[in-house]
Design a protein around this motif. Structure first.
Motif, PDB file in Angstrom:
ATOM      1  N   TRP A 343      78.846  67.635   7.981  1.00 55.20           N
ATOM      2  CA  TRP A 343      78.175  67.893   9.252  1.00 55.20           C
ATOM      3  C   TRP A 343      76.722  68.260   8.973  1.00 55.20           C
ATOM      4  N   TYR A 344      75.904  68.156   9.992  1.00 58.39           N
ATOM      5  CA  TYR A 344      74.511  68.558   9.880  1.00 58.39           C
ATOM      6  C   TYR A 344      74.266  69.749  10.805  1.00 58.39           C
ATOM      7  N   GLU A 345      73.168  70.446  10.592  1.00 60.47           N
ATOM      8  CA  GLU A 345      72.822  71.600  11.420  1.00 60.47           C
ATOM      9  C   GLU A 345      71.681  71.266  12.370  1.00 60.47           C
ATOM     10  N   ILE A 346      71.627  71.978  13.473  1.00 61.25           N
ATOM     11  CA  ILE A 346      70.565  71.824  14.475  1.00 61.25           C
ATOM     12  C   ILE A 346      69.820  73.154  14.562  1.00 61.25           C
ATOM     13  N   PRO A 347      68.510  73.144  14.311  1.00 62.71           N
ATOM     14  CA  PRO A 347      67.764  74.404  14.323  1.00 62.71           C
ATOM     15  C   PRO A 347      67.433  74.889  15.735  1.00 62.71           C
ATOM     16  N   TYR A 348      67.311  76.177  15.854  1.00 57.07           N
ATOM     17  CA  TYR A 348      66.955  76.807  17.130  1.00 57.07           C
ATOM     18  C   TYR A 348      65.644  76.261  17.668  1.00 57.07           C
ATOM     19  N   ARG A 349      64.720  75.921  16.768  1.00 60.05           N
ATOM     20  CA  ARG A 349      63.402  75.424  17.194  1.00 60.05           C
ATOM     21  C   ARG A 349      63.498  74.176  18.073  1.00 60.05           C
ATOM     22  N   CYS A 350      64.594  73.393  17.950  1.00 59.76           N
ATOM     23  CA  CYS A 350      64.764  72.207  18.790  1.00 59.76           C
ATOM     24  C   CYS A 350      65.004  72.577  20.250  1.00 59.76           C
ATOM     25  N   LEU A 351      65.358  73.816  20.503  1.00 62.58           N
ATOM     26  CA  LEU A 351      65.639  74.269  21.868  1.00 62.58           C
ATOM     27  C   LEU A 351      64.419  74.878  22.538  1.00 62.58           C
ATOM     28  N   ILE A 352      63.312  75.046  21.790  1.00 57.86           N
ATOM     29  CA  ILE A 352      62.112  75.711  22.312  1.00 57.86           C
ATOM     30  C   ILE A 352      61.050  74.668  22.648  1.00 57.86           C
ATOM     31  N   PRO A 353      60.774  74.429  23.930  1.00 52.23           N
ATOM     32  CA  PRO A 353      59.696  73.492  24.276  1.00 52.23           C
ATOM     33  C   PRO A 353      58.342  74.050  23.855  1.00 52.23           C
ATOM     34  N   LYS A 354      57.496  73.183  23.389  1.00 56.52           N
ATOM     35  CA  LYS A 354      56.151  73.616  23.026  1.00 56.52           C
ATOM     36  C   LYS A 354      55.426  74.205  24.237  1.00 56.52           C
ATOM     37  N   GLY A 355      54.769  75.321  24.016  1.00 52.21           N
ATOM     38  CA  GLY A 355      53.931  75.906  25.055  1.00 52.21           C
ATOM     39  C   GLY A 355      54.643  76.775  26.073  1.00 52.21           C
ATOM     40  N   LYS A 356      55.949  77.029  25.895  1.00 56.39           N
ATOM     41  CA  LYS A 356      56.675  77.871  26.855  1.00 56.39           C
ATOM     42  C   LYS A 356      57.345  79.029  26.119  1.00 56.39           C
ATOM     43  N   ASP A 357      57.250  80.224  26.716  1.00 53.01           N
ATOM     44  CA  ASP A 357      57.785  81.426  26.085  1.00 53.01           C
ATOM     45  C   ASP A 357      59.151  81.843  26.619  1.00 53.01           C
ATOM     46  N   ASN A 358      59.492  81.449  27.843  1.00 54.40           N
ATOM     47  CA  ASN A 358      60.753  81.928  28.428  1.00 54.40           C
ATOM     48  C   ASN A 358      61.634  80.787  28.919  1.00 54.40           C
ATOM     49  N   LEU A 359      61.492  79.629  28.265  1.00 53.20           N
ATOM     50  CA  LEU A 359      62.287  78.458  28.623  1.00 53.20           C
ATOM     51  C   LEU A 359      62.963  77.896  27.372  1.00 53.20           C
ATOM     52  N   LEU A 360      64.261  77.633  27.491  1.00 54.45           N
ATOM     53  CA  LEU A 360      65.003  76.919  26.461  1.00 54.45           C
ATOM     54  C   LEU A 360      65.605  75.658  27.063  1.00 54.45           C
ATOM     55  N   VAL A 361      65.858  74.660  26.237  1.00 52.67           N
ATOM     56  CA  VAL A 361      66.588  73.473  26.677  1.00 52.67           C
ATOM     57  C   VAL A 361      67.924  73.441  25.933  1.00 52.67           C
ATOM     58  N   ALA A 362      68.917  72.864  26.581  1.00 50.11           N
ATOM     59  CA  ALA A 362      70.241  72.759  25.971  1.00 50.11           C
ATOM     60  C   ALA A 362      70.872  71.449  26.401  1.00 50.11           C
ATOM     61  N   GLY A 363      71.664  70.847  25.495  1.00 49.25           N
ATOM     62  CA  GLY A 363      72.297  69.569  25.805  1.00 49.25           C
ATOM     63  C   GLY A 363      71.541  68.413  25.197  1.00 49.25           C
ATOM     64  N   ARG A 364      71.680  67.244  25.801  1.00 47.05           N
ATOM     65  CA  ARG A 364      71.124  66.034  25.192  1.00 47.05           C
ATOM     66  C   ARG A 364      69.611  65.932  25.267  1.00 47.05           C
ATOM     67  N   CYS A 365      68.945  66.847  25.989  1.00 49.13           N
ATOM     68  CA  CYS A 365      67.481  66.757  26.127  1.00 49.13           C
ATOM     69  C   CYS A 365      66.735  67.661  25.153  1.00 49.13           C
ATOM     70  N   ILE A 366      67.405  68.206  24.121  1.00 47.30           N
ATOM     71  CA  ILE A 366      66.670  69.003  23.144  1.00 47.30           C
ATOM     72  C   ILE A 366      65.742  68.100  22.338  1.00 47.30           C
ATOM     73  N   SER A 367      64.918  68.701  21.516  1.00 50.01           N
ATOM     74  CA  SER A 367      63.877  67.981  20.776  1.00 50.01           C
ATOM     75  C   SER A 367      64.475  67.184  19.621  1.00 50.01           C
ATOM     76  N   ALA A 368      64.433  65.865  19.731  1.00 49.38           N
ATOM     77  CA  ALA A 368      65.037  64.995  18.718  1.00 49.38           C
ATOM     78  C   ALA A 368      64.520  63.582  18.889  1.00 49.38           C
TER      79      ALA A 368
END
Length: 422
Positions: A343-368
């Motif tokens: 298996w591979y790992e997914i880092p927390y940084r993929c959930l943090i949109p650039k330029g936003k401090d209080n927003l996370l993304v989850a699901g198929r729209c994370i950074s990839a």
């Protein structure tokens, strides 16, 4: 009418529900906003099923090692307890979407998640790098909803786009996305005859394609079983070269896909034993979207990361579903499969949109990238990503930090205790 919460989650699919439950279980005041009248996302509204495998197997013992957290397993357990089919050999993957809707409602109620259905987010109020509130619309009324933290679990990164986040669409070379598919059900099928004759379907289908009788560009007919007598599930329409974020092109896709539904039905009814008395029982209320926007995050997960079984110090999820790419231009589906115990790992940084401090993304729209998203996009791993995002918000709230600056080590320790492989 204005209301304030600790966390607002937008999108009631498996990612959004898991995020909301994860946070609420840890004392966060959560509102979950969903545009339709139920929870379940693609499973409920696009009739996407079954759950694809979310485990690996030990190389020696061949025993299953599950790669999702406890919340997803609780969903599975609650569904099968309600269905009375705990002993089914397929209970880990098969489900009834109506039971799923009910179970998700009950779990949200159990853990204190506030729900808001039939509501669409239309705008945000920003304060620099923070979202102060969202504006939502439903039943002819607008409402402003305030929160300290937000999670975008819309699949299409809709909240992120409204908030001004940059995104990538589809594959890098031409922005084409994986095909859209309108799932549907056929009833009145003699399943015994179908099983006896199913090997005849695809060779004849391809013959009909070559003769121009079948317009659907998919290379085969993809059929799944169903828990109901005489019913089969089809994930086989294919709409290519349409932009899943363009409302006009999605409309065209829905229209074209419905023609393909009846093309497939006519083909089976006229040529394959077992389908003589069949009928199209239902089509999904929305076309299924495999891929659309991916937020530009603090890290972009790549195919190289997946193939190398990458490990990250800030990993908050793992996955191993194959890199399953349905050709964005036409026929064919490519695969890269992972071996036993991989298996591979997914880092927390993929959930943090650039330029936003209080927003996370989850699901198929994370950074990839296009290729990497083709693996983790399945619903169980979307649930896992939501679980992780909700946990991150709970830690940020407890420690008085932003989700950008959250103590990831603490998040990881909590997730390990909640069934994560990290």
């Amino acid at each position: 009418m204005n209301r304030k919460y600790d966390l607002i989650v937008v999108g009631g699919g498996l990612a959004g529900v898991s995020a909301a439950i994860s946070a609420a279980k840890k004392g966060v005041d959560v509102l979950l906003v969903e545009r339709y009248n139920c929870l379940g996302g693609a499973a409920a509204n696009a009739l996407v099923m079954p759950f694809m495998p979310y485990w690996t197997k030990d190389k020696e013992t061949k025993e299953k090692k599950f790669l999702c957290g406890d919340i997803f397993h609780e969903i599975i357990s609650e569904m099968w307890e309600l269905a009375g089919n705990q002993n089914s050999k397929d209970y880990l993957t098969d489900f009834d979407e109506e039971i799923l809707k009910l179970v998700l409602n009950r779990m949200c109620k159990k853990y204190g998640v506030s729900l808001l259905f039939n509501t669409t987010v239309t705008g945000v109020m920003l304060d620099g790098s923070r979202i102060n509130s969202i504006r939502a619309f439903g039943r002819g009324l607008f409402v402003d909803l305030y929160a300290d933290h937000f999670i975008d679990a819309t699949g299409d990164a809709e909240l992120s786009v409204i908030a001004g986040c940059s995104c990538r669409l589809g594959r890098e070379k031409d922005s084409l996305c994986q095909p859209m598919t309108l799932c549907f059900r056929m009833g009145g099928v003699d399943k015994e005859k179908y099983v006896q004759n199913r090997n005849k379907i695809n060779p004849l289908y391809r013959e009909y394609q070559q003769k121009g009788f079948i317009k659907n560009p998919r290379e085969d007919v993809l059929i799944f079983g169903n828990l109901n007598r005489g019913v089969l599930h089809f994930n086989t329409t294919r709409i290519v070269k349409k932009n899943p974020t363009d409302i006009f092109e999605v409309t065209e896709a829905e229209i074209d896909a419905r023609e393909q539904v009846y093309e497939i039905h006519k083909f089976l009814k006229e040529n394959i034993e077992g389908f003589e008395n069949s009928k199209v029982l239902s089509t999904a209320i929305q076309i299924g979207i495999r891929e659309s926007r991916k937020v530009d995050g603090e890290y972009v997960l790549t195919q190289e990361d997946l193939v190398s079984l990458a490990r990250f110090p800030d990993a908050i999820a793992v996955a191993n579903y194959d890199i399953d790419i349905h050709n964005p231009e036409g026929t064919g589906t490519s695969h890269h499969y992972f071996g036993l115990g991989e298996w591979y790992e997914i880092p927390y940084r993929c959930l943090i949109p650039k330029g936003k401090d209080n927003l996370l993304v989850a699901g198929r729209c994370i950074s990839a990238t296009h290729e990497a998203q083709a693996s983790f996009r399945i619903m169980p791993y979307c649930a896992e990503l939501g679980h992780a995002a909700g946990t991150a918000v709970s830690v940020a709230k407890k420690n008085g930090t932003t989700v950008r600056d959250v103590d990831v080590a603490e998040v990881r320790e909590i997730l390990k205790k909640e069934g994560f492989t990290l």
